[in-house]
Design a protein around this motif. Structure first.
Motif, PDB file in Angstrom:
ATOM      1  N   GLY A 130       0.838  -1.161   0.057  1.00  0.00           N
ATOM      2  CA  GLY A 130       0.062   0.086  -0.032  1.00  0.00           C
ATOM      3  C   GLY A 130       0.758   1.306  -0.041  1.00  0.00           C
ATOM      4  O   GLY A 130       0.462   2.165  -0.632  1.00  0.00           O
ATOM      5  N   THR A 131       1.993   1.284   0.809  1.00  0.00           N
ATOM      6  CA  THR A 131       2.691   2.497   1.124  1.00  0.00           C
ATOM      7  C   THR A 131       3.886   2.650   0.126  1.00  0.00           C
ATOM      8  O   THR A 131       3.937   3.478  -0.621  1.00  0.00           O
ATOM      9  N   LEU A 132       4.578   1.502   0.085  1.00  0.00           N
ATOM     10  CA  LEU A 132       5.848   1.542  -0.808  1.00  0.00           C
ATOM     11  C   LEU A 132       5.782   1.488  -2.237  1.00  0.00           C
ATOM     12  O   LEU A 132       6.109   2.359  -2.807  1.00  0.00           O
ATOM     13  N   LEU A 133       4.940   0.569  -2.476  1.00  0.00           N
ATOM     14  CA  LEU A 133       4.647   0.275  -4.059  1.00  0.00           C
ATOM     15  C   LEU A 133       3.376   0.824  -4.461  1.00  0.00           C
ATOM     16  O   LEU A 133       3.109   1.007  -5.636  1.00  0.00           O
ATOM     17  N   GLN A 134       2.671   1.673  -3.643  1.00  0.00           N
ATOM     18  CA  GLN A 134       1.550   2.695  -4.048  1.00  0.00           C
ATOM     19  C   GLN A 134       0.310   1.596  -4.690  1.00  0.00           C
ATOM     20  O   GLN A 134      -0.067   2.153  -5.740  1.00  0.00           O
ATOM     21  N   VAL A 135       0.354   0.406  -4.249  1.00  0.00           N
ATOM     22  CA  VAL A 135      -0.850  -0.303  -5.066  1.00  0.00           C
ATOM     23  C   VAL A 135      -2.078  -0.078  -4.142  1.00  0.00           C
ATOM     24  O   VAL A 135      -2.262   0.249  -2.982  1.00  0.00           O
ATOM     25  N   SER A 136      -3.207   0.322  -4.836  1.00  0.00           N
ATOM     26  CA  SER A 136      -4.542   0.911  -4.281  1.00  0.00           C
ATOM     27  C   SER A 136      -5.273  -0.215  -3.632  1.00  0.00           C
ATOM     28  O   SER A 136      -5.823  -1.018  -4.210  1.00  0.00           O
ATOM     29  N   LEU A 137      -4.936  -0.564  -2.329  1.00  0.00           N
ATOM     30  CA  LEU A 137      -5.811  -1.376  -1.615  1.00  0.00           C
ATOM     31  C   LEU A 137      -6.898  -0.973  -1.103  1.00  0.00           C
ATOM     32  O   LEU A 137      -7.116   0.249  -0.723  1.00  0.00           O
ATOM     33  N   PRO A 138      -8.093  -1.908  -1.013  1.00  0.00           N
ATOM     34  CA  PRO A 138      -9.286  -1.358  -0.464  1.00  0.00           C
ATOM     35  C   PRO A 138      -8.918  -0.949   1.126  1.00  0.00           C
ATOM     36  O   PRO A 138      -8.496  -1.745   1.889  1.00  0.00           O
TER      37      PRO A 138
END
Lengths: 147, 504, 328
Positions: free
Chosen positions: A139-147
């Motif tokens: 979520g933070t390092l790779l900036q994947v948008s997680l719910p």
């Protein structure tokens, strides 16, 4: 029994595919039957393979399915069923309560199932720690948008 | 283009500037880490890490992304070998013999040979790149729909033929895979097929979800069957370094399959999965001990590893020489460097030779770095095998789900993942070969589209088969690969019969 | 010492001033945006939409155009459908990238959403679409190509990507229709990506192809194939020798635009806020650099203009799809 069911199943899947392929909508552009060619081809190969397989099994008469015996003993079937349930629950909860909480629950569930209730302390620590680390990494390092 | 030694040397010196070395190291490391996670292959790894490149020098960005690319390839084979969970199509062939090796207590050696094979394959390909980039790029253009269609048929037949004596199971497995690939919108006509009205399915089923399902989830579920058995002696991880004997066995397969992988990598749209699987079946068919393949034959691991890394390098040729992204991963890289103001195209070689050669040299150094990194990591990585399975399996499951989520950002994929987890379980229980299914899912939709385009371009089936010398060669190779198992067993029988009669 | 105090006092005054003027300026919209903004890229990371969204996010932050933090969210699926469905249920703190797919998805029967349900906020960029022929092609100009298609519409293999009903496809259909070609008989080969189309044209496996100018320009300049027409209103700087369709006697201009879409029912104040933000953004150097790198043209229109533009586009696409035989 098992060795006859598989080939019959394969043939059956082929037949279903065949019927579905024939009923595919026609195309307005180009060749109207274009979309069904390839699925038809697959269905036919699958049906032929299924029949050949059946005949082979019929001729062979010997076969060993040690793995299927494992299904009847011990906790294995229970493990499979419960983990299936857990995976389905996870799928439903993922969007509802968000990544972090659902993952903790999922991981904890699996750990309690496999690792046993006695080690509850380490189960909870692992579940929370791993979920949090992946949540942070993705979520933070790779900036994947997680719910 | 011409090969200008001076430019190549200049490129080398640019590469060894501290900053660029740093990018190589960072990219290689990040790629390895991300690539090890199930389901996260090179394309996803680069896509996720693109924000790092914002505002960077285009050359450095390219070096970084290429390092992530082959880092992820190295990382992908780590998880294939240790956990039987490949991160990408091109890492699948590493499970065939890599995982059995790990189970036999040779995990350390498996990891080492895979790193060495990758290095040598990569180096062969870099040399090939320097010498052959331009002519190969124009050769690749001769591949039209008919050629691609037949290349895919050939690869599938080579994989089906691997399942000796059970070829019919291979065919069934392949058909299921092809069926999966027909789900979604039909490109040529825009007709929806088998989508059951679901928006998400209209783009088809991502082959990576199928891979994660069958390998990662399926493997964990399969292990549930034996989890109650008393644990035997602790699995040893074996020596970290390979023996002389193992090197002797894998030396030639590595050297042979570097060029094979490189050539296939150059073809836009073929890629690492096809390269590594073809190499595997090639080695098995010419091996003197084909029965050892699948049981932990070291050459069965070395060959595809050499091949897929060479293919990764080869895939850069169409991208740099002609501005054509030849694979999903290079397409992502291309998109990213365009954002940075570089214009990849046929003029790139002429206008920016320094950049191209810096990049080529960075692949040299990057591969060296990754081998050192990966061999240094062997000791730590094999510790994964010491983790009690009861803890390891839940964690793999969780990673499988997250990997899946990053592919489509939708929980619909979770359901597909679960379904294929159980498909994988049953296939393993019934002793069905998995590889034909996976390969069919990977190439299926391309294969169909090329087939349909061939139908438009050529009047009839004979026209497709005899479209060019390439197609004729591919047809012959297909027939040989399907016929080979029968031929060899017939020869064996004859030989045995002869021996018997002589003995009498 | 005195100096330091003086500087401190001065900066304090400046800060105060800045704050008060800031407050004054925000009087109307002080209530908006209230919380973090979500910016939807209806695609996976690594594609054009995702890159555009992240670039906008970066510019908005670095140039301090908006104060609230903005998060890019990937909602891929169904040619944007999944992302816009999500947007349709959100409040004014969510925006999304859009393109003509918003209109064509509905016309092709792939979506129930219409552009009218949303609040169009801006049109930002356009790309022009080129038609190219292979080297050694018998067709020297776009007119030659069209004459041949008029004689026998199925005689030319035309490569497009990544699907029927997209801009590359429809722009060609529109040009052919305007020329008087029987467009239902055109022979399209559909490839998965622009790269595949390029490969097949370079290899001579198709006779002509249509793709974005940014994809084809480099190959044309290198003499690997020839662009015979572009869909722009005037010749492009980087391709001075390539005529527009209009010059070839085919009176069309066909933009491939991208814009910003807001959820349904945004208030006047909220729309004004974004009109200001985007008009400021398109003037920044980093935005202009982004356009240049990607080969995009500035196509900025504010909310009201965009609404009108979408209406015209909708009519145009409706007619085109009706006649091309694509409609479900």
């Amino acid at each position: 029994m098992v060795r006859y069911i598989t080939p019959i199943l394969a043939t059956l899947v082929g037949v279903i595919m065949l019927i579905n392929a024939i009923n595919l909508p026609k195309s307005n552009l180009g060749n109207p039957n274009g979309p069904m060619y390839f699925p038809l081809l697959i269905a036919i190969i699958l049906i032929i393979s299924g029949i050949v397989y059946f005949l082979q099994e019929f001729k062979a008469r010997v076969n060993d399915f040690a793995d299927f015996r494992a299904l009847r003993i011990g906790k294995s079937p229970a493990y499979l069923l419960v983990s299936l349930m857990l995976m389905l629950i996870y799928t439903v909860l993922f969007d509802r309560i968000g990544f972090l909480y659902s993952t903790i629950l999922f991981l904890a569930g699996l750990l309690f199932l496999l690792n046993g209730r006695k080690k509850w302390m380490s189960n909870i620590i692992i579940a929370v720690a791993f979920s949090f680390v992946t949540w942070y990494a993705f979520g933070t390092l790779l900036q994947v948008s997680l719910p | 283009m011409g090969i200008d030694v001076q430019t190549i040397l200049d490129g080398f010196f640019t590469t060894i500037q501290p900053m660029n070395l740093f990018w190589i190291a960072l990219g290689g490391f990040l790629g390895t880490v991300v690539g090890m996670l199930p389901g996260l292959g090179p394309a996803t790894a680069i896509a996720l890490l693109i924000p790092i490149t914002f505002g960077m020098e285009p050359t450095s960005a390219l070096i970084l992304m290429a390092a992530i690319y082959y880092g992820a390839m190295y990382g992908g084979s780590r998880s294939s070998i240790l956990l039987n969970t490949p991160g990408d199509g091109s890492a699948i062939a590493a499970t065939f013999d890599g995982y059995p090796m790990a189970q036999k207590g040779q995990a350390g050696q498996a990891l080492a040979i895979s790193a060495i094979a990758s290095l040598i394959g990569g180096l062969i390909a870099v040399v090939g790149f320097i010498v052959l980039a331009k002519p190969l790029a124009s050769f690749a253009l001769r591949f039209g729909p008919a050629e691609y269609f037949l290349l895919m048929i050939f690869t599938l037949s080579a994989i089906v033929a691997l399942a000796k004596g059970q070829m019919v199971k291979g065919f069934i497995s392949m058909c299921i895979g092809l069926m999966i690939s027909t789900v979604g919108i039909d490109l040529q006509t825009g007709v929806y097929r088998f989508t059951m009205g679901n928006v998400h399915l209209s783009e088809g089923i991502d082959f990576l979800v199928v891979i994660i399902g069958i390998y990662a989830v399926g493997e964990v579920l399969y292990n549930f069957l034996s989890i109650n058995k008393p644990v035997g002696e602790k699995k040893s991880v074996g020596k970290i370094w390979i023996t002389k004997e193992q090197w002797k066995r894998s030396k030639w397969p590595i050297i042979r399959n570097g060029p094979v992988g490189f050539l296939i990598g150059v073809l836009p749209g073929a890629g690492g999965a096809i390269a590594s699987m073809l190499s595997y079946s090639l080695e098995k068919q010419i091996s003197k001990q084909p029965e050892e393949f699948g049981e932990g034959a070291i050459e069965g691991l070395a060959a595809p590893e050499s091949s897929n890394n060479a293919a990764a390098v080869g895939a850069f040729i169409p991208m740099l020489a002609m501005g054509i992204p030849g694979s999903g991963t290079t397409a992502v890289i291309l998109g990213a460097i365009v954002m940075l103001g570089l214009k990849p195209g046929p003029l790139l070689f002429e206008n920016n030779p320094d950049m191209v050669w810096t990049f080529v040299n960075s692949m040299f150094i990057g591969n060296l770095f990754l081998v050192i990194l990966n061999i240094a990591l062997v000791g730590i990585l094999v510790k994964i095998l010491d983790t009690p399975p009861r803890v390891l399996y839940p964690v793999i499951m969780m990673l499988a789900f997250i990997g899946t989520y990053t592919l489509g950002y939708s929980t619909v994929d979770f359901l597909i993942l679960i379904v294929f987890g159980f498909v994988g379980l049953f296939m393993k229980m019934l002793n069905f070969p998995v590889a034909p299914l996976i390969l069919a899912v990977i190439v299926g939709s391309d294969m169909e589209q090329n087939f349909r385009m061939s139908l438009i371009s050529y009047p009839n089936a004979i026209g497709i088969l005899t479209a060019s010398p390439i197609t004729i060669a591919l047809v012959i190779m297909t027939i040989v690969s399907l016929g080979f198992p029968f031929l060899s067993s017939w020869l064996m029988k004859r030989k045995a019969g002869k021996n018997n009669s002589e003995a009498m | 010492m005195k100096k330091i105090v003086g500087v401190a006092a001065l900066s304090f005054a400046l800060i105060l001033g800045a704050c008060s003027s800031g407050n004054a300026g925000e009087k109307d919209d002080s209530a908006y945006p209230k919380k973090n903004l979500e910016f939807i890229a209806p695609a996976t990371p690594g594609g054009g939409w995702d890159a555009t969204a992240r670039a906008i996010q970066k510019i908005m932050k670095e140039e301090e155009i908006i104060d609230q933090s903005m998060t890019v969210i990937n909602k891929p699926g169904g040619n944007g459908e999944v992302g816009w469905q999500y947007l349709s249920k959100k409040d004014a703190h969510t925006l999304a990238i859009d393109s003509s797919l918003l209109i064509t998805n509905n016309l092709l029967g792939q979506s129930d959403l219409t552009y009218e349900e949303f609040t169009p906020l801006a049109t930002l960029t356009t790309e022009w679409i080129s038609v190219a022929v292979k080297n050694g092609s018998p067709y020297e100009t776009a007119t030659d190509l069209m004459e041949q298609l008029k004689k026998d519409p199925a005689s030319v293999k035309i490569g497009i990507a990544p699907g029927l009903g997209n801009n590359d496809h429809l722009s060609f259909v529109k040009a052919a229709k305007t020329f008087g070609v029987d467009i239902t008989k055109l022979n399209f080969l559909v490839y998965e990506s622009g790269g595949d189309v390029m490969t097949s044209l370079l290899g001579g496996h198709v006779d002509a192809a249509t793709m974005a100018v940014s994809e084809s320009a480099e190959q044309h300049l290198a003499g690997k194939f020839k662009i015979v027409a572009i869909s722009a209103d005037e010749r492009l700087e980087e391709l001075p020798d390539v005529p527009t369709w209009t010059e070839e006697g085919v009176d069309i201009v066909f933009p491939h635009w991208r814009g910003i879409l807001g959820p349904p029912d945004m208030t006047e104040d909220e729309i004004t806020y974004w009109n200001e933000a985007f008009s400021e953004m398109v003037e920044t150097d980093s935005w202009k650099q982004l356009l240049e790198n990607n080969g995009w043209e500035d196509f900025y229109q504010d909310s009201a203009e965009t609404t009108q533009f979408l209406k015209e586009q909708n009519e145009m696409y409706t007619e085109l799809i009706d006649e091309s035989g694509l409609q479900k």
